[in-house]
Design an enzyme around this catalytic site. Structure first.
Site, PDB file in Angstrom:
ATOM      1  N   ASN A  26      48.428  43.311  38.403  1.00 47.69           N
ATOM      2  CA  ASN A  26      49.171  42.697  37.307  1.00 47.69           C
ATOM      3  C   ASN A  26      48.650  43.218  35.971  1.00 47.69           C
ATOM      4  OD1 ASN A  26      46.728  41.361  36.843  1.00 47.69           O
ATOM      5  ND2 ASN A  26      47.425  39.425  37.734  1.00 47.69           N
ATOM      6  N   ASP A 215      55.409  36.988  47.443  1.00 49.21           N
ATOM      7  CA  ASP A 215      54.324  36.789  46.484  1.00 49.21           C
ATOM      8  C   ASP A 215      54.786  37.131  45.070  1.00 49.21           C
ATOM      9  OD1 ASP A 215      51.315  36.409  45.929  1.00 49.21           O
ATOM     10  OD2 ASP A 215      51.709  38.400  45.103  1.00 49.21           O
TER      11      ASP A 215
END
Length: 342
Positions: A26, A215
């Site tokens: 991320n 996810d």
């Protein structure tokens, strides 16, 4: 990929290693939980498929049926190496239990730490007839207790799969002008066309691909709710109810069900619309609960805004989520007390 002999006369364990790249993480540099789940499933598929083809008979591919609760013990970062080891720990007549451990390695300092432990269940499907489940070659156990414990785990997961399938009728619908911190405000969906690169030799979606997409949606829900950096803390059992065929359009939907002071529970399910070859009505293929935590820029846990429930169904799901949270908390405390006594 490397191999090592298993303890006792069982099948060999395997290890898969890969360096984590920027596209695995991320914006804060933490590797996506879905990336790790995908690696876990790949290792499990390799060892279970290899085992199921270890004796003469119809060739087959092991299909993922279930992933037990998985805790993300420590974050993994860009540049670290993920070492994923898998070992078969139990076989029934038609299923294989695989235990997987994930360890991160800093190749500059040599520091290593365990990041994940997971248990997966596979079933062997014939290459000649994808609807035919084949028999699994039995493994040998070092002790009779190992077989008894494995059989107990098998019966427990079998019962849980049936209960989960029975309560899988919920749908997520758009909400007009939702208020912040409500279920409707953060709920999210992702639509994906299943292509060849998503599939096994049989033409059905890899379990790891599905988990990675789930996810991703859960992460969007969590980020919308708290507006901070978020990471996957754990995943409750993921049940694969039906296969998803190449050419299907899948809708991955997520909604928040419960918040504690520092965590968020998000329900995610996958619905499939088959359009190619065999059109049929939309069906529920996969379901699971993901738990996320909110982190500061320094990686410290942050308080989570309280979820505002509006409908009776939302309040019911909140209480059910609270029950799962308290049960998990009590189990973790009992494990810590047991470890302290040893």
């Amino acid at each position: 990929m490397s191999e090592r002999g298993a303890a006792g006369p069982g099948p060999a364990a395997i290890q898969v290693s890969r360096i984590m790249r920027p596209d695995d993480a991320n914006i804060a540099g933490n590797v996506h939980g879905g990336t790790i789940l995908k690696m876990i499933e790949e290792a499990g598929a390799i060892i279970s498929t290899r085992h199921c083809n270890s004796q003469a008979g119809e060739p087959c591919v092991a299909a993922l049926a279930r992933v037990e609760r998985t805790d993300f013990l420590s974050p993994m970062c860009i540049g670290e190496v993920a070492n994923v080891s898998a070992e078969i720990t139990y076989t029934s007549r038609h299923s294989v239990e695989v235990q997987v451990n994930v360890m991160s390695e800093n190749i500059l300092t040599g520091a290593k730490k365990v990041t994940n432990k997971a248990t997966l269940w596979y079933v062997p499907l014939s290459l000649k007839n994808v609807n035919k489940v084949l028999e699994v070659p039995p493994i040998q156990y070092a002790r009779k207790e190992q077989e008894d414990e494995g059989k107990k785990r098998y019966e427990e997961q079998k019962l849980d799969r049936l209960e989960t399938k029975q309560r899988n009728g919920d749908m997520i619908f758009p909400v007009i002008n939702p208020e912040p911190h409500t279920v409707g405000y953060s709920q999210s969906s992702l639509i994906h066309l299943v292509g060849p690169s998503d599939c096994t030799l049989l033409g059905f979606v890899h379990g790891g691909v599905t988990m990675k997409l789930m996810d991703e949606v859960a992460g969007i829900v969590a980020a919308r709710h708290c507006k901070t950096n978020i990471v996957t803390a754990s995943v409750d059992a993921i049940n694969f109810h039906e296969k998803i065929k190449k050419g299907s359009v899948i809708t991955i939907s997520g909604r928040m069900t419960f918040t504690s002071n520092k965590s968020m529970e998000i329900e995610v399910f996958v619905d499939a619309d088959p359009f190619v070859d065999e059109p049929r009505e939309r069906y529920r293929a996969v379901s699971a609960f993901f738990t996320y935590v909110s982190l500061s820029k320094e990686g410290k846990p942050l308080p989570v805004p309280q979820l505002l429930t509006e409908t009776e169904d939302e309040k019911r799901r909140f209480e059910e989520g609270k029950g799962r949270y308290l049960q998990t908390k009590a189990k973790r405390q009992a494990q810590m007390q047991q470890a302290a006594r040893q």
